[in-house]
Design a protein around this motif. Sequence first.
Motif, PDB file in Angstrom:
ATOM      1  N   ASP A  99       0.831  -1.214   0.000  1.00 23.63           N
ATOM      2  CA  ASP A  99       0.000   0.000   0.000  1.00 23.63           C
ATOM      3  C   ASP A  99       0.864   1.263   0.000  1.00 23.63           C
ATOM      4  O   ASP A  99       0.623   2.209  -0.752  1.00 23.63           O
ATOM      5  CB  ASP A  99      -0.932  -0.006   1.223  1.00 23.63           C
ATOM      6  N   ILE A 100       1.879   1.289   0.847  1.00 20.94           N
ATOM      7  CA  ILE A 100       2.757   2.479   0.917  1.00 20.94           C
ATOM      8  C   ILE A 100       3.422   2.714  -0.436  1.00 20.94           C
ATOM      9  O   ILE A 100       3.497   3.837  -0.935  1.00 20.94           O
ATOM     10  CB  ILE A 100       3.813   2.308   2.033  1.00 20.94           C
TER      11      ILE A 100
ATOM     12  N   ASN B 267       1.698   6.373  -6.935  1.00 20.29           N
ATOM     13  CA  ASN B 267       0.518   6.935  -7.618  1.00 20.29           C
ATOM     14  C   ASN B 267       0.073   8.292  -7.112  1.00 20.29           C
ATOM     15  O   ASN B 267      -0.743   8.955  -7.753  1.00 20.29           O
ATOM     16  CB  ASN B 267      -0.661   5.965  -7.502  1.00 20.29           C
ATOM     17  N   LEU B 268       0.608   8.710  -5.929  1.00 22.44           N
ATOM     18  CA  LEU B 268       0.104   9.981  -5.377  1.00 22.44           C
ATOM     19  C   LEU B 268       1.226  10.932  -4.957  1.00 22.44           C
ATOM     20  O   LEU B 268       1.284  12.079  -5.359  1.00 22.44           O
ATOM     21  CB  LEU B 268      -0.794   9.707  -4.167  1.00 22.44           C
ATOM     22  N   LEU B 269       2.156  10.429  -4.149  1.00 18.83           N
ATOM     23  CA  LEU B 269       3.104  11.335  -3.503  1.00 18.83           C
ATOM     24  C   LEU B 269       4.306  11.682  -4.384  1.00 18.83           C
ATOM     25  O   LEU B 269       4.827  12.794  -4.337  1.00 18.83           O
ATOM     26  CB  LEU B 269       3.592  10.722  -2.184  1.00 18.83           C
TER      27      LEU B 269
ATOM     28  N   LYS C 296       2.278   1.774  -3.403  1.00 19.43           N
ATOM     29  CA  LYS C 296       1.260   2.253  -4.358  1.00 19.43           C
ATOM     30  C   LYS C 296       0.969   3.738  -4.108  1.00 19.43           C
ATOM     31  O   LYS C 296       0.854   4.538  -5.040  1.00 19.43           O
ATOM     32  CB  LYS C 296      -0.033   1.447  -4.205  1.00 19.43           C
ATOM     33  N   ILE C 297       0.859   4.115  -2.813  1.00 19.71           N
ATOM     34  CA  ILE C 297       0.586   5.519  -2.465  1.00 19.71           C
ATOM     35  C   ILE C 297       1.718   6.422  -2.957  1.00 19.71           C
ATOM     36  O   ILE C 297       1.500   7.480  -3.551  1.00 19.71           O
ATOM     37  CB  ILE C 297       0.371   5.649  -0.941  1.00 19.71           C
TER      38      ILE C 297
END
Lengths: 78, 78
Positions: A50-51, A57-59, A53-54
Amino acid sequence: MTYKKSILDPQGEAITNAIHGMGFQDVNEVRMGKYFEISVDESSNTLKEDIEKICDNLLANPNMETYRYEFVDSEAVQ
Amino acid sequence: MTYKKSILDPQGEAITNAIHGMGFQDVNEVRMGKYFEISVDESSNTLKEDIEKICDNLLANPNMETYRYEFVDSEAVQ
């Protein structure tokens, strides 16, 4: 999370010049980046994926930035 | 370098909401801050004091931010 080495870091350069202007000659270079403290639910068994992917895809901007992460005990970052 | 716990972190809140919107419920809170990689001349014997002066007088806003620093081998942050 920092810029890849190949990417110009104008903020880092400006800070380096300011530091030299303050008279600190033992500083060679400064690179500036983003820092995130993410408090998570330890019981989750998909945390690592999850980290990532975050971050992917986001940070982080995958074209310009690289990132490192580590899991630490919450007391360690009070 | 992050905001003190007492200081509102709107960017951190926006990121937390975005992460929940992506479906990751194992993230409780995100706090965003600044990260600096400062390459230094190891032979200097005033490094610790200099880094603290640089943080206190240039990089951090003492009213709103706290900071931590650690000395690491340059290979560790490639």
